[in-house]
Motif scaffolding. Structure first.
Motif, mmCIF file in Angstrom:
data_model
loop_
_atom_site.group_PDB
_atom_site.id
_atom_site.type_symbol
_atom_site.label_atom_id
_atom_site.label_comp_id
_atom_site.label_asym_id
_atom_site.label_seq_id
_atom_site.Cartn_x
_atom_site.Cartn_y
_atom_site.Cartn_z
ATOM 1 N N MET A 190 0.843 -1.203 0.000
ATOM 2 C CA MET A 190 0.000 0.000 0.000
ATOM 3 C C MET A 190 0.874 1.248 0.000
ATOM 4 O O MET A 190 1.898 1.295 0.651
ATOM 5 N N ILE A 191 0.464 2.250 -0.732
ATOM 6 C CA ILE A 191 1.241 3.478 -0.840
ATOM 7 C C ILE A 191 0.850 4.396 0.321
ATOM 8 O O ILE A 191 -0.328 4.574 0.589
ATOM 9 N N GLY A 215 -4.632 10.518 -2.328
ATOM 10 C CA GLY A 215 -5.790 9.627 -2.401
ATOM 11 C C GLY A 215 -6.496 9.747 -3.749
ATOM 12 O O GLY A 215 -6.938 8.755 -4.324
ATOM 13 N N PHE A 216 -6.585 10.977 -4.261
ATOM 14 C CA PHE A 216 -7.185 11.182 -5.588
ATOM 15 C C PHE A 216 -6.435 10.353 -6.625
ATOM 16 O O PHE A 216 -7.048 9.672 -7.458
ATOM 17 N N HIS A 236 -4.737 7.689 -6.102
ATOM 18 C CA HIS A 236 -4.994 6.262 -5.862
ATOM 19 C C HIS A 236 -6.258 5.795 -6.592
ATOM 20 O O HIS A 236 -6.353 4.652 -7.007
ATOM 21 N N MET A 237 -7.231 6.706 -6.716
ATOM 22 C CA MET A 237 -8.496 6.345 -7.380
ATOM 23 C C MET A 237 -8.315 6.159 -8.887
ATOM 24 O O MET A 237 -9.196 5.654 -9.568
ATOM 25 N N LEU A 238 -7.178 6.615 -9.415
ATOM 26 C CA LEU A 238 -6.939 6.492 -10.864
ATOM 27 C C LEU A 238 -6.234 5.184 -11.213
ATOM 28 O O LEU A 238 -6.087 4.850 -12.391
ATOM 29 N N LYS A 239 -5.787 4.461 -10.189
ATOM 30 C CA LYS A 239 -4.925 3.297 -10.432
ATOM 31 C C LYS A 239 -5.555 2.292 -11.396
ATOM 32 O O LYS A 239 -6.758 2.059 -11.364
ATOM 33 N N ASN A 240 -4.690 1.703 -12.203
ATOM 34 C CA ASN A 240 -5.090 0.718 -13.192
ATOM 35 C C ASN A 240 -5.952 1.340 -14.286
ATOM 36 O O ASN A 240 -6.723 0.646 -14.946
ATOM 37 N N GLY A 241 -5.826 2.636 -14.443
ATOM 38 C CA GLY A 241 -6.633 3.322 -15.439
ATOM 39 C C GLY A 241 -5.789 3.979 -16.521
ATOM 40 O O GLY A 241 -4.557 3.974 -16.464
ATOM 41 N N ALA A 262 -11.900 5.815 -20.146
ATOM 42 C CA ALA A 262 -10.755 6.562 -19.597
ATOM 43 C C ALA A 262 -11.069 6.933 -18.157
ATOM 44 O O ALA A 262 -12.216 7.198 -17.808
ATOM 45 N N VAL A 263 -10.034 6.956 -17.319
ATOM 46 C CA VAL A 263 -10.226 7.226 -15.906
ATOM 47 C C VAL A 263 -10.180 8.741 -15.659
ATOM 48 O O VAL A 263 -10.638 9.239 -14.629
ATOM 49 N N THR A 297 -6.487 -2.729 -18.306
ATOM 50 C CA THR A 297 -7.215 -3.425 -17.231
ATOM 51 C C THR A 297 -6.812 -4.890 -17.143
ATOM 52 O O THR A 297 -6.578 -5.414 -16.061
#
Lengths: 205, 322
Positions: free
Chosen positions: B1-2, B34-35, B37-42, B61-62, B282
């Motif tokens: 975890m980051i 945190g913002f 983190h919500m983009l991860k894997n995108g 697109a994320v 993905t």
């Protein structure tokens, strides 16, 4: 297999954070079992509990629709599997979502929680905030709410229990074994909500 | 975890407010990182118009990154490249629900302020635009809006994080359609991370101090990074990604997601390609799915691309010594 089998939907978003929070919650509670990332319908069908993480609800929804995961999650919910959805996860669990600025959305949803969501309800990223909130109904008196471009619940059906409000806005709900939150418990060190979810899964199991 | 805490609890970008009966804080490191983190894997896609932004959103697109010109056109046009028109950024913000980012020039504090006031979700202090200050980047702790910065190596990445960047993208060579430089840089960062992790694991604090001096960053940040064995913020790859297989390859090198610049909207099959790149990002662990994604695009429609050895303008070098 002994113990519970909890999956984190690993399409997009903060999957790792939910994985580690759930693992720590299970350790704290002394609950046996496994937590793993799940991506496809086969993995989902084996689960006792599922967490849908934060991320972009349009992305998680669209990609889960393409590979059949969305349909499988629906079936599992119908059979009583507990699900926790945080932020984007709550949006996906809802029956209806619209955006504060853009308006009505045609995005794939699980259509279970009897709520209407307003996406980006507090504004854009600059308006993202932290605040101490309460979840008295599940015995949590103080919880650090991390709200990132967060949604809120603007309409809730009779069967929906409101777990928390931020001023007038509904920010956490429960309907049967399904919990949705506007905020990100996985981004705090407080494991209360993940522990509550793990015990729901254990009880159901 | 980051980790999300980061430094500088007293940063000027943090806003304390009372909303009804609640005490709130905005612009904290947790919220900015945190913002990301919500983009991860995108996939974050470069766009220049509302139509392109909507194609990007529909494709999964994320987030979108708004530019005046796509990097390939910036390269062709020459002259000074500046931040995009505010009117275009606002139109795009009003027409998509995913996050909207925009680029400012390196060191241009006031372009960044303007983007902050425009309410973009993230600011990219970017080498694609002409630097305003080659020697000083923006002190990003002063902003409530999070920043992403480019880096070619570990030192550059950590210096940007120390200035308050909430996210890093390893640089490629923008607008070339050639993924080679992006590959080199992510591998550089990985190699250096492995090296400092081994120093940390050996308990050699003295060597870690000399690493901090070499990289021109604080000891505490080097120590934190070494203990994690990865960057302490989300790290995307960028620069030259043109095909689904390009994106999937960069994911295998350990980045958290990808930025696609000219690769999509300089191709002749943008819609299919946008979807295909998202699918490949993905499901990068599943070669069969990446094959299906690659099948959705036609190589004859890919942007032509450039050999990165003979470029007149190497954008990646901008601001990298500071």
């Amino acid at each position: 297999m002994t113990g519970v089998n909890i999956g984190i939907l690993a399409v997009q978003g903060d999957v790792a954070e939910n994985l580690s929070a759930t693992r720590m919650a299970m350790d704290d509670l002394g609950v046996e079992g496994v937590v793993s990332e799940v991506k496809n319908p086969e993995q989902i069908s084996d689960l006792d509990g599922l967490i849908i993480p934060g991320g972009e609800s349009t992305v998680i929804g669209t990609l889960s629709l393409i590979n059949g995961s969305l349909k499988k999650i629906k079936e599992k919910i119908a059979s009583g599997m507990p699900v926790l959805g945080t932020c984007a996860g709550m949006i996906l669990l809802s029956k209806k979502a619209k955006d504060r600025i853009v308006g009505n959305m045609e995005q794939p949803l699980l259509d279970y929680l009897d709520i209407t969501i307003e996406r980006n309800t507090f504004g854009r990223q600059k308006d993202s905030f932290e605040a101490d909130i309460q979840l008295e109904k599940i015995g949590v008196h103080k919880f650090r709410g991390i709200f990132i471009r967060a949604p809120s619940v603007i309409e809730a059906g009779k069967n929906v229990e409101v777990l928390s409000k931020f001023n007038e806005k509904i920010i956490a709900v429960k309907q049967g074994n399904i919990i949705g939150t506007s905020f990100h418990p996985e981004l705090t060190e407080d494991l209360s909500l993940h522990k509550y979810f793990v015990s729901l899964v254990q009880k159901k199991n | 975890m980051i980790p999300l805490s980061g430094d500088l609890g007293n940063a000027k970008g943090i806003v304390r407010e009372t909303l009804g009966s609640f005490e709130t804080r905005r612009g904290t490191s947790t919220l900015k990182r945190g913002f990301a983190h919500m983009l991860k894997n995108g996939v974050v896609m470069d766009v220049t118009t509302v139509e392109q932004a909507q194609i990007a959103e529909d494709a999964g697109a994320v987030a979108v990154m708004v530019l005046d010109k796509l990097p390939a056109d910036v390269r062709k046009a020459g002259g000074v490249a500046r931040t995009a028109s505010i009117r275009v950024i606002e139109e795009i913000m009003d027409s998509v629900t995913i996050p909207v980012m925009a680029k400012c020039r390196i060191g241009h504090v006031y372009e960044a302020r303007v983007l902050g006031e425009t309410d973009v979700d993230m600011i990219d202090e970017s080498e694609v635009l002409t630097p305003a200050d080659e020697f000083h980047h923006i002190w990003k702790w002063d902003f409530t809006t999070p920043f992403v910065n480019g880096a070619r190596n570990l030192g550059e990445a950590l210096r940007r994080i120390e200035e308050g960047a909430a996210m890093i993208r390893t640089k490629g060579e923008p607008g070339t359609g050639n993924v080679a430089e992006a590959v080199i840089h992510i591998k550089n960062v990985n190699t250096e991370l492995r090296r400092i992790k081994s120093i940390y694991d050996a308990g050699d604090e003295q060597d870690l101090v000399s690493v901090a001096r070499d990289l021109k960053v604080s000891y505490s940040l080097v120590e934190e990074t070494a203990s994690l064995g990865r960057l302490p913020v989300v790290n995307f790859a960028a620069g030259g990604i043109s095909t689904p297989a390009d994106a999937a390859y960069l994911m295998t090198l350990g980045c958290d997601g990808v930025f696609v610049g000219s690769g999509i909207f300089k191709s002749d099959d943008a819609k299919e390609r946008a979807q295909a790149v998202v699918l490949a990002t993905t499901f990068w662990e599943d070669p069969d799915k990446v094959k299906e994604a690659q099948k959705m695009v036609d190589e004859r429609q890919s942007m032509l691309g450039l050999d990165t050895k003979n470029l007149e303008l190497r954008m990646q070098e901008r601001g990298s010594t500071a």
